[in-house]
Design a protein around this motif. Structure first.
Motif, PDB file in Angstrom:
ATOM      1  N   ASP A  11       0.849  -1.188   0.000  1.00  7.32           N
ATOM      2  CA  ASP A  11       0.000   0.000   0.000  1.00  7.32           C
ATOM      3  C   ASP A  11       0.886   1.240   0.000  1.00  7.32           C
ATOM      4  O   ASP A  11       2.110   1.157  -0.110  1.00  7.32           O
ATOM      5  N   PHE A  12       0.273   2.419   0.132  1.00  2.00           N
ATOM      6  CA  PHE A  12       1.064   3.648   0.062  1.00  2.00           C
ATOM      7  C   PHE A  12       1.987   3.821   1.266  1.00  2.00           C
ATOM      8  O   PHE A  12       3.058   4.408   1.154  1.00  2.00           O
ATOM      9  N   ASP A  13       1.569   3.329   2.443  1.00  6.84           N
ATOM     10  CA  ASP A  13       2.456   3.418   3.602  1.00  6.84           C
ATOM     11  C   ASP A  13       3.704   2.580   3.367  1.00  6.84           C
ATOM     12  O   ASP A  13       4.825   3.000   3.678  1.00  6.84           O
ATOM     13  N   GLY A  14       3.496   1.399   2.779  1.00  4.08           N
ATOM     14  CA  GLY A  14       4.642   0.545   2.462  1.00  4.08           C
ATOM     15  C   GLY A  14       5.546   1.175   1.410  1.00  4.08           C
ATOM     16  O   GLY A  14       6.774   1.202   1.541  1.00  4.08           O
ATOM     17  N   LEU A  15       4.938   1.697   0.329  1.00  3.34           N
ATOM     18  CA  LEU A  15       5.718   2.311  -0.747  1.00  3.34           C
ATOM     19  C   LEU A  15       6.489   3.519  -0.239  1.00  3.34           C
ATOM     20  O   LEU A  15       7.689   3.670  -0.499  1.00  3.34           O
ATOM     21  N   ALA A 118       3.960   3.652   9.385  1.00  3.76           N
ATOM     22  CA  ALA A 118       5.395   3.371   9.380  1.00  3.76           C
ATOM     23  C   ALA A 118       6.174   4.541   8.778  1.00  3.76           C
ATOM     24  O   ALA A 118       7.300   4.838   9.180  1.00  3.76           O
ATOM     25  N   THR A 119       5.569   5.213   7.806  1.00  6.71           N
ATOM     26  CA  THR A 119       6.240   6.345   7.164  1.00  6.71           C
ATOM     27  C   THR A 119       6.604   7.421   8.182  1.00  6.71           C
ATOM     28  O   THR A 119       7.631   8.088   8.048  1.00  6.71           O
ATOM     29  N   SER A 120       5.780   7.591   9.217  1.00 11.51           N
ATOM     30  CA  SER A 120       6.069   8.598  10.244  1.00 11.51           C
ATOM     31  C   SER A 120       7.401   8.306  10.933  1.00 11.51           C
ATOM     32  O   SER A 120       8.168   9.221  11.248  1.00 11.51           O
ATOM     33  N   ILE A 121       7.673   7.018  11.153  1.00 11.20           N
ATOM     34  CA  ILE A 121       8.941   6.626  11.782  1.00 11.20           C
ATOM     35  C   ILE A 121      10.104   6.981  10.868  1.00 11.20           C
ATOM     36  O   ILE A 121      11.122   7.530  11.311  1.00 11.20           O
ATOM     37  N   MET A 122       9.955   6.698   9.576  1.00 15.71           N
ATOM     38  CA  MET A 122      11.026   6.977   8.619  1.00 15.71           C
ATOM     39  C   MET A 122      11.276   8.484   8.496  1.00 15.71           C
ATOM     40  O   MET A 122      12.412   8.942   8.428  1.00 15.71           O
ATOM     41  N   VAL A 123      10.182   9.264   8.467  1.00 12.88           N
ATOM     42  CA  VAL A 123      10.316  10.722   8.338  1.00 12.88           C
ATOM     43  C   VAL A 123      11.028  11.301   9.553  1.00 12.88           C
ATOM     44  O   VAL A 123      11.860  12.208   9.438  1.00 12.88           O
ATOM     45  N   GLY A 144       1.513   8.300   2.249  1.00  8.51           N
ATOM     46  CA  GLY A 144       1.635   7.079   3.047  1.00  8.51           C
ATOM     47  C   GLY A 144       1.033   7.243   4.422  1.00  8.51           C
ATOM     48  O   GLY A 144       0.306   6.367   4.909  1.00  8.51           O
ATOM     49  N   ILE A 145       1.308   8.380   5.069  1.00  6.73           N
ATOM     50  CA  ILE A 145       0.780   8.618   6.415  1.00  6.73           C
ATOM     51  C   ILE A 145      -0.735   8.793   6.370  1.00  6.73           C
ATOM     52  O   ILE A 145      -1.468   8.232   7.193  1.00  6.73           O
ATOM     53  N   GLN A 163       3.258  15.481  13.772  1.00  8.02           N
ATOM     54  CA  GLN A 163       4.540  16.180  13.660  1.00  8.02           C
ATOM     55  C   GLN A 163       5.222  15.841  12.343  1.00  8.02           C
ATOM     56  O   GLN A 163       5.827  16.712  11.700  1.00  8.02           O
ATOM     57  N   ALA A 164       5.108  14.569  11.926  1.00 10.67           N
ATOM     58  CA  ALA A 164       5.711  14.161  10.659  1.00 10.67           C
ATOM     59  C   ALA A 164       5.060  14.887   9.492  1.00 10.67           C
ATOM     60  O   ALA A 164       5.740  15.399   8.594  1.00 10.67           O
TER      61      ALA A 164
END
Length: 860
Positions: A11-15, A118-123, A144-145, A163-164
């Motif tokens: 999905d978009f969060d994964g991508l 998960a994207t929030s963690i990466m950002v 993604g978020i 915050q992200a």
């Protein structure tokens, strides 16, 4: 070799997490499983080329030394790369936001946190490492978020996610761009499945919680099963829903929850599924549909703790009255029981209801001895004692009644009122006496709350009264954040403002001609202060004459009831809501209503605000108010308003993120034709208008600049108008010469762009020199107005790269090369630029060499 991957059905969060991981692991390859979601496939088809990372080739699996997993910790969900985990020969790094589970992969490095995406963690990691990102990447990360947090509306959303997103918006993310991928229409098969969901949905109550169960079977494969479920949720608004779908030898289970104590991840984990506490799924093989449904219900009964029901708080000892009793007797029973209504029983059956307002009406118009027969209402709403208090509250709002009768089958059980529900759940938020002080304390920053209290003290010492008015009061009751605070003073507003400014040591700007002042405080807070006044309009649409007046008269001059409420900040009754005109009731009913019949005659631009307000908040213009708008339109009320004021209102509407509903409503009310006969909204234009959201966002992401959205949309609405019509329109509404030319060229030019760029073979230089002559508004409409992916790609190519190509040499270089200055210089440089655009030259040296080989004449 380093490889980054995510779960199957990407999905978009994964991508987005994978693309973000490339920023942390430069040179790593990404692997997307063969069956990503349809939305991701569509996105990659259009914009995949803008993701710079190399793709991993599965046949090179033995070369992998490090595996980076994002948005998953399950070996069964990473496809062919699961072999690497099982062989335990590679280093594993994991970045995930799902809850921990006993069967998960163990990594050499694990950065896992239960947040919305998960994207929030990466950002967060990108931000801490100060790694630069492009506007396109920021937009993808936001997509993604937004997907995994329901556009930040799911209860799984955390401040970490917010915050992200805030960081990404600062880096150029465009929210409009993502709407085309999150709010997609359904395919034909999905639409059929949605209809099936609606027909087969049934409600069950488990420990007081309302659960929607859907059990169905499909013969053919339906891609994207979650899409019709999301549409079902949008339509029916359930708190908890389970969809059990049989297809061949498999049963797919999808679950969604809005209640924190109904953890669908935990519930489906007993069936081998998983996900989030608010969204989970499972796939079962060779099982019966009914047995799956029964198993889910069994688990629900075991796992859901009892939820307060109507039975727990209803009033069961309620006396029933006969149609033959008097109004006085009924009032006595109501007063004694502190009730708002009583059931009316005749021949052992409940036949109606008699309410307190009705009884008071009978007594006032007739007498206390009048029988209620012929006066009671035969209509009433009944509910079951087993439904939740939350659902009971929803029914009250839907039926616009503060009380409900409770029946178990055909047997009357009692009555429940909004006050009963309030006492059960809402004590401390808004007290029964309509004092908003607790809500103010909860929503307003402490430093601002302190200033409001000081303002009340200053007014008291001066013998004045001061109130909060305007949109702040409305938004406070709606639960929307708004620190734009307007203060209204019964007395001398400017004198009050000067005293308050002196006490707070704040900067003050005074406007004596209007009786207003602006107080500038620290950290950007600002208070607008005005003297309470009445307005008199000497003629339709004229500017008003002003004089001091009491609070009620000041509020009466405002546009709509929901904007005509006030909050006292005076020490004796700090926080008291003042609502002379039923604004709170209109808010609760989602209704836009004017305060008096001359409202649109006094200020015709209120028509625009009514439409904007209705669409922005999802409200409905009151029937009487709508009739007043139509009457004003018939009277051509805009003829009394300056073109500049109407232009300003149009710009506000057309600059909205999604103005299509506003424009459609204006068309329905006849407003567009009244503005100008050349403006129209056809079905074709509606379709393009919707696509413009994505096209505008694409333009802004690719160029890094904000477009004139209003002018783009206006050009579309004027599409088909004659030059003379555009001229008269521009003159009437004070358009600049450049704006007028842009409108005309865009109206005609976007179709020319589509036609030209459909040609199978065309050089990049031809694209560049063709498109550079058109205004940006025409390019945006062309992207939205065409079905051709080729045309879109060519416009995107121009915006993203071709228009940024420049020559390193100039006319001065030509002189140094020995060329004699002449008009020929422009043609020489143009030919060199064509060559560079087409890729035949790249460096400064190649530019010089190209000119020397092709232009040998006119040397000194």
């Amino acid at each position: 070799m380093e490889v980054i991957t995510t779960h199957t059905g990407c999905d978009f969060d994964g991508l987005a997490s994978m693309v973000a991981a490339v920023k942390l692991y430069p040179g790593a390859k990404i692997y997307i499983s063969p069956s990503p979601s349809q939305e991701v496939r569509d996105f990659m088809h259009l914009y995949g080329w803008m993701i710079p990372a190399e793709r991993f080739e599965p046949e090179r699996i033995k070369e992998v030394k490090r595996l980076i997993l994002v948005d998953t910790r399950w070996v069964s969900r990473i496809g062919i790369l699961g072999k690497l985990v099982e062989e335990k020969k590679v280093e594993i790094h994991i970045y995930d936001h799902h809850p921990s589970h006993p069967g998960e992969i163990k990594g050499d490095l694990e950065i896992c946190r239960e947040v919305g995406a998960a994207t929030s963690i990466m950002v967060d990691l990108i931000k801490k490492k100060n790694i630069s990102i492009t506007p396109f990447e920021a937009t993808l990360f936001t997509l993604g978020i937004y997907e995994d947090t329901g556009s930040l509306s799911f209860s799984s959303t955390t401040s970490f996610d917010l915050q992200a997103v805030a960081y990404l918006l600062e880096r150029g993310a465009k929210l409009e761009f993502i709407s085309n991928f999150l709010n997609r229409g359904l395919t034909e098969k999905q639409y059929i499945l949605l209809k099936d969901f609606i027909e087969k949905a049934k409600v069950i109550f488990v420990n007081g919680v309302e659960i929607v169960m859907i059990t169905t079977r499909v013969d053919d494969f339906v891609g994207g099963l979650s899409s019709p479920l999301h549409k079902f949720i949008d339509l029916k608004n359930p708190d908890v829903v389970f969809a059990v779908i049989g297809s061949k030898d498999k049963v797919y289970v999808m679950a969604r929850s809005r209640l924190p104590f109904v953890d669908v991840d935990e519930i489906l984990s007993f069936m081998g599924g998983g996900g989030h506490s608010l969204a989970a799924s499972a796939v079962l093989k060779n099982v019966d549909l009914k047995s799956v449904e029964k198993r889910i219900q069994k688990i629900l009964r075991e796992k859901i703790r009892p939820y307060p029901t109507v039975e727990k708080v209803m009033r069961s000892s309620v006396k029933m009255v006969s149609p033959e009793v008097t109004a006085g007797e009924v009032k006595e029973i109501l007063d004694r029981g502190k009730l708002d209504a009583l059931p009316v029983r005749e021949k052992g059956k409940i036949v109606g209801a008699i309410s307190r307002p009705r009884v008071e009406f009978i007594i006032k118009r007739s007498s206390a001895s009048t029988l209620i027969k012929g006066y009671y209402s035969k209509k009433f709403t009944s509910i079951s004692p087993s439904i939740s208090l939350k659902r009971a509250e929803q029914i009250m709002m839907e039926e616009e009644t503060p009380w409900l009768f409770v029946f178990k089958g055909q047997e009357f059980q009692g009555i429940i009122t909004s006050f009963d529900i309030f006492n059960a759940f809402h004590s401390g938020s808004i007290s029964p006496c309509e004092n908003l002080a607790p809500l103010l304390k909860k929503k307003v920053p402490p430093e601002v709350m302190g200033i409001l209290q000081q303002a009340g003290e200053v007014a008291r010492t001066m013998g004045f009264l001061v109130f909060i008015v305007g949109g702040f009061v409305r938004d406070l009751l709606l639960g929307n954040e708004n620190f734009d605070i307007d203060l209204l003073v019964e007395g001398d507003g400017i004198a009050f403002a000067k005293n308050l400014a002196q006490k707070l040591k704040a900067r003050l700007t005074v406007h004596p001609e209007f009786g207003t002042a602006t107080l500038d405080l620290r950290e950007g807070f600002k208070f607008d202060i005005a003297t309470s006044r009445r307005e008199f309009y000497p003629r339709p649409a004229a500017l008003p004459r002003i004089e001091r007046a009491p609070l009620r008269e000041d509020l009466f001059r405002r546009d709509f009831t929901v904007n005509a409420m006030a909050i006292s900040i005076n020490p004796p009754d700090f926080g008291r809501l003042i609502d002379f005109f039923g604004g709170k009731k209109d808010l609760e009913a989602s209704r836009v209503r004017v305060l008096h019949p001359k409202s649109f005659i006094d200020d015709p631009t209120r028509i625009f605000r009514a439409v904007r307000f209705e669409q922005r908040y999802g409200f409905k213009i009151d029937k009487d108010t709508e009739n007043l708008i139509k009457e004003a339109v018939r009277e051509n009320i805009f003829q009394y308003v300056s073109g500049k004021r109407i232009k300003e209102e149009l710009i506000q509407i057309l600059e909205e993120d999604r103005p299509d509903k506003n424009i459609r409503r204006m068309e329905q009310l006849g407003i567009l034709k009244l503005i100008h006969p050349g403006i129209s909204l056809t079905l074709f234009k509606e379709k393009i208008l919707d696509r413009l959201v994505d096209a505008i966002a694409t333009y802004e992401v690719l160029t890094g600049e904000r477009s004139r959205r209003w002018l783009t949309r206006l050009a579309l609405l004027l599409d088909g108008a004659e030059r003379q019509q555009i001229e008269s329109f521009s003159q009437r509404y004070s358009f600049t010469r450049e704006e007028r030319e842009t409108l005309f060229v865009s109206c005609r030019g976007w179709r020319e762009i589509v036609k030209k760029l459909k040609v199978p073979k065309i050089k990049p230089s031809s694209i560049y020199f063709f498109l550079k002559s058109y205004p940006r508004e025409a390019l945006i409409i062309a992207m939205a107005g065409t079905e051709s992916k080729l045309v879109k790609k060519r416009v995107i190519l121009y915006l993203s790269s071709l228009q940024k190509v420049t020559l390193e040499i100039s006319g001065n270089d030509l002189k140094k090369m020995g060329y004699r200055p002449s008009p020929e210089f422009s043609r020489i440089l143009e030919e060199a630029k064509k060559a560079k655009l087409d890729g035949s030259i790249k460096t400064r040296e190649e530019e010089i060499d190209f000119i020397r080989k092709n232009f040998l004449l006119r040397r000194k």
